[in-house]
Enzyme design. Structure first.
Site, mmCIF file in Angstrom:
data_model
loop_
_atom_site.group_PDB
_atom_site.id
_atom_site.type_symbol
_atom_site.label_atom_id
_atom_site.label_comp_id
_atom_site.label_asym_id
_atom_site.label_seq_id
_atom_site.Cartn_x
_atom_site.Cartn_y
_atom_site.Cartn_z
ATOM 1 N N ARG A 114 0.844 -1.191 0.000
ATOM 2 C CA ARG A 114 0.000 0.000 0.000
ATOM 3 C C ARG A 114 0.881 1.244 0.000
ATOM 4 O O ARG A 114 1.889 1.311 0.693
ATOM 5 C CB ARG A 114 -0.908 -0.011 1.227
ATOM 6 C CG ARG A 114 -1.956 1.081 1.257
ATOM 7 C CD ARG A 114 -3.109 0.663 2.149
ATOM 8 N NE ARG A 114 -3.835 -0.461 1.570
ATOM 9 C CZ ARG A 114 -4.633 -1.268 2.259
ATOM 10 N NH1 ARG A 114 -4.799 -1.073 3.550
ATOM 11 N NH2 ARG A 114 -5.251 -2.264 1.662
ATOM 12 N N ARG A 139 -0.855 15.841 14.909
ATOM 13 C CA ARG A 139 -1.054 16.242 16.296
ATOM 14 C C ARG A 139 0.218 15.966 17.076
ATOM 15 O O ARG A 139 0.611 14.820 17.259
ATOM 16 C CB ARG A 139 -2.251 15.521 16.922
ATOM 17 C CG ARG A 139 -2.484 15.950 18.372
ATOM 18 C CD ARG A 139 -3.867 15.599 18.897
ATOM 19 N NE ARG A 139 -4.136 14.176 18.959
ATOM 20 C CZ ARG A 139 -5.210 13.638 19.547
ATOM 21 N NH1 ARG A 139 -6.121 14.430 20.105
ATOM 22 N NH2 ARG A 139 -5.391 12.332 19.557
ATOM 23 N N GLU A 149 -10.064 21.246 24.923
ATOM 24 C CA GLU A 149 -10.389 20.026 25.661
ATOM 25 C C GLU A 149 -10.033 20.113 27.142
ATOM 26 O O GLU A 149 -10.052 19.105 27.845
ATOM 27 C CB GLU A 149 -9.689 18.822 25.017
ATOM 28 C CG GLU A 149 -8.192 18.977 24.872
ATOM 29 C CD GLU A 149 -7.534 17.837 24.110
ATOM 30 O OE1 GLU A 149 -8.197 16.831 23.840
ATOM 31 O OE2 GLU A 149 -6.337 17.973 23.777
ATOM 32 N N ASP A 178 -11.747 14.148 26.734
ATOM 33 C CA ASP A 178 -10.733 14.778 27.574
ATOM 34 C C ASP A 178 -11.331 15.903 28.400
ATOM 35 O O ASP A 178 -10.957 16.105 29.564
ATOM 36 C CB ASP A 178 -9.589 15.314 26.712
ATOM 37 C CG ASP A 178 -8.364 14.407 26.751
ATOM 38 O OD1 ASP A 178 -7.937 14.046 27.854
ATOM 39 O OD2 ASP A 178 -7.847 14.052 25.686
ATOM 40 N N ASP A 207 -8.953 5.519 23.622
ATOM 41 C CA ASP A 207 -7.619 6.078 23.675
ATOM 42 C C ASP A 207 -7.425 6.691 25.057
ATOM 43 O O ASP A 207 -8.200 6.445 25.970
ATOM 44 C CB ASP A 207 -7.368 7.072 22.533
ATOM 45 C CG ASP A 207 -8.227 8.327 22.638
ATOM 46 O OD1 ASP A 207 -8.912 8.520 23.659
ATOM 47 O OD2 ASP A 207 -8.202 9.132 21.688
#
Length: 732
Positions: free
Chosen positions: A319, A346, A441, A469, A640
């Site tokens: 890929r 991020r 957040e 968060d 997460d």
């Protein structure tokens, strides 16, 4: 863990660099991007010297404010879940938590790609450490509507429409009907339905659709913007609505197309308009070994060289990033559309440090702040893309996009802005090349959002809400106020809708419409696409021009919402509404009473404990930062560190206020560990916890997150997770 001793590290001034990191930067990165080694490391050292003390001071401010809030709640105990809010609000102003709002201003960020400024659509978040996932997300700019419908619960399995190993024609017919209804609603014909169409032609630059013995056109001809193949027998018809493209693919020889009256084989939707390649919450990278994997994949993405080879259905597949897509315009010209999502990255926030580089500022060696390292390294790896030297570009405006998480205040945004200035200077980039996304957040960020954006008004391109968060910080900030409501009741509390509206209001107030993204959070149940389709339309309806989805399939389905809702029109209308009430945002979600039944308390504990254990055991033992974790009802949830933060802080809160006991929690943790072990029994890499609680590093880390939850900075889970992961790697 990278076990470089001090003697083995490469010294560059005050920097002692792990050999793994040094070799990667020296041999793979610097030659690729054409940057001199000595000047780069000298610049790196200078930035670390100047900004490390400021980073530390910001963290001290966090702790000092939290200590004052903790004490205030002890001095002003809540009664029946209520506190004296006027007094509380004044207290927050007095200590510098709630800041005065300055004059109006507008963001002035320039050279921003249209995926951010002009196109409303889904956003994927993916761990960049996993090359295959990173590529899948990048290539999710275009997705098959037929595949997205056929493989999910959007199409019912009733009435003979089950998903079977072989192709089910009844299910296929339902998929086609759904897709043609989508076309009818968003690309309406002057007469009839797409179900009646038997042929497509382009005549004199106009799309003509045959329906048996009659012909029709689009009710709005401007929505036809291109085609593939010959005008008299096109193999693709390109349509456009709300700046999103849709391609009707035609192939009479295709197994699906041959049975369609117009030989339509698929409807391709422009899906994931942008992607956040994540170094943070969905990643486990605790040392040089982990960080190099993260950076190597980002380097490959920015240079178009990342590949992933894997076996599927017994065949080896490779890929790589998709090429752009080419069409003929109605007038006969050439139209090229991006084949890949626009990538943002991020970085890590201001809290964590990493042993990839040790620094000595005069008091002995300490780990480099990871956010400083990220800001100096991730733009370095994007230099060729910024300078237009790649065959498959990411930014077409010479920009690079960093999303900065977990900032608490305008001062912290100013620090990030100064850090980006410094990074640009080290790399010789024009000012404001590196753009900034600000994640709303943390509670103090929310109430000071406008002033925070002001600190980066020449850079900001993105704000968003993150319920998960944000809830974790809500609990930790007001930990001493009293017991919080059950998690299932949290979304019913007054602060959440106010917080969600406030973010949009502030974004529109500072001019993000047409200049940046106003985003909403993740749909956490990737298997429940039918419910997502019913609920997530609320995000564009609320004025958000992007929202997070858990998969490429989710992106394709969620993109339908942006055809249904003209977000630009919604934002224009919302500009005139009254801003959300900050007093509602400051309302703490305390329980009015705590007369929960033993069963309700047990269910709450089990749900929280199972989520903690199911996530932590994979994070610590296998280095998996984001995964689909079955809950107590075996419903797969995307977990997460944000979800972990809520669950651990919630139990810590109930422990503090006597809703549950230490013995109760430990009994549930051990019992749920056995459940998690059973849910992972088919994973050959899984290490059971319940067979040896005393020596399971993952189990002890899970317990520490709860029993030491009050003392964790802002309730963050990273310090304990990193400690446990390093201990695990060190024991191998």
């Amino acid at each position: 863990m990278s076990q470089a001793s001090h003697a083995n590290r490469i010294q560059k001034g005050i920097l002692a660099i792990d050999p793994l990191m040094y070799d990667f930067i020296e041999n793979e990165v610097l030659p690729t991007v054409g940057v001199d080694s000595e000047s780069y490391w000298a610049g790196f050292e200078k930035v670390v010297k100047e900004l490390t003390p400021r980073n530390k001071a910001l963290l001290v401010t966090r702790d000092e404010l939290q200590a004052k809030i903790d004490q205030w709640h002890l001095d002003h105990p809540a009664k029946n879940g209520e506190i004296d809010y006027p007094v509380y609000k004044q207290f927050l102003k007095d200590i510098g938590y709630l800041l005065p709002e300055g004059d109006d201003f507008l963001v002035s960020t320039g050279n921003v790609d249209k995926e951010i400024t002009d196109i409303a659509g889904p956003q994927l978040v993916v761990p960049v450490k996993n090359g295959r996932y990173a590529l899948n997300a990048t290539n999710a700019r275009w997705g098959s509507l037929y595949d997205a419908l056929y493989g999910t619960d959007v199409i019912s399995e009733d009435n003979g429409q089950e998903i079977t190993r072989a192709y089910n024609p009844k299910r296929g017919a339902a998929v086609v009907a759904y897709a043609k209804n989508f076309l009818d609603e968003n690309f309406t014909l002057a007469s009839g339905s797409y179900s009646d169409v038997t042929d497509f032609d382009v005549i004199d630059g106009k799309l003509v659709l045959t329906q048996g013995n009659s012909h029709t056109t689009l009710k709005d001809p401007s929505k036809f913007v291109g085609y593939v193949g010959e005008a008299s027998s096109p193999t693709g018809i390109l349509l456009k609505n709300h700046n999103l493209h849709v391609e009707i693919q035609i192939d009479a020889n295709n197994p699906i197309g041959k049975d369609d009256p117009a030989f339509i084989k698929d409807v391709l939707l422009e899906s994931a308009i942008s992607v956040i390649q994540d170094c943070e919450d969905s990643v486990a990278a605790v040392d040089a070994d982990g960080k190099v994997k993260v950076y190597r994949n980002w380097l490959g993405l920015m240079n178009g060289t990342l590949e992933d080879t894997f076996k599927k259905d017994g065949k080896i597949q490779t890929r790589k990033q998709n090429p752009d897509r080419e069409y003929t315009t109605p007038e006969g010209g050439k139209l090229v559309l991006p084949g890949r999502a626009l990538l943002q990255i991020r970085n890590v926030g201001h809290l964590m440090q990493n042993p990839s580089i040790l620094v000595d500022l005069g008091n002995g060696q300490e780990e480099v702040f990871e956010g400083i390292m990220d800001a100096l390294m991730t733009p370095l790896m994007a230099l060729n893309d910024i300078r237009g030297k790649t065959e498959r570009p990411n930014s077409r405006t010479g920009s690079m996009y960093i999303v900065k998480p977990k900032m608490h205040s305008p001062d912290e945004v100013k620090f990030a802005n100064d850090l980006f200035n410094a990074s640009e200077d080290v790399l010789g980039l024009p000012r404001y090349t590196v753009k900034m996304g600000i994640m709303d957040e943390e509670r103090r960020m929310t109430v000071n959002l406008k002033e925070a954006i002001r600190q980066a008004k020449e850079r900001v391109i993105f704000i968003n809400t993150g319920f998960l968060d944000r809830t974790g910080d809500e609990i930790h900030t007001s930990m001493n106020a009293g017991p919080f409501v059950r998690k299932i009741k949290m979304k019913e509390q007054v602060w959440i809708p106010a917080y969600e509206q406030w973010n949009v209001d502030i974004g529109l107030d500072v001019g993000l419409q047409g200049h940046g993204q106003i985003g909403k959070g993740m749909w956490a149940r990737p298997d429940d696409m039918k419910e997502m389709m019913e609920q997530k339309i609320a995000h564009p309806q609320a004025g958000a021009n992007t929202a997070w989805v858990p998969s490429p399939t989710g992106a394709t389905l969620h993109s339908i919402h942006y055809h249904m809702v003209d977000v630009a029109d919604v934002q224009s209308r919302l500009k005139s509404r009254k801003r959300a009430n900050i007093d509602d945002i400051l309302t703490i979600p305390l329980a009015k009473d705590t007369y929960w039944t033993p069963e309700e308390v047990r269910n709450e504990l089990e749900n929280n404990a199972q989520g903690i254990l199911g996530y932590v055991v994979r994070w610590v033992d296998q280095g998996i930062g984001c995964s689909k974790v079955p809950d107590v009802n075996n419903v797969g949830l995307m977990e997460d560190r944000a979800t972990l933060r809520i669950s651990s802080q919630h139990i810590a809160n109930w422990l503090l206020h006597g809703i549950v006991s230490v013995e109760q929690v430990m009994e549930v943790m051990k019992r749920m560990a056995k459940v998690v072990d059973g849910q992972n029994a088919n994973d050959p890499n899984y290490k059971p916890m319940a067979t040896d609680f005393d020596n399971s590093i993952a189990f002890k880390a899970s317990c520490d997150l709860v029993f030491k939850g009050r003392e964790q900075p802002s309730g963050y889970t990273e310090p304990l997770l990193h400690h446990a992961r390093r201990a695990l790697k060190g024991s191998l």
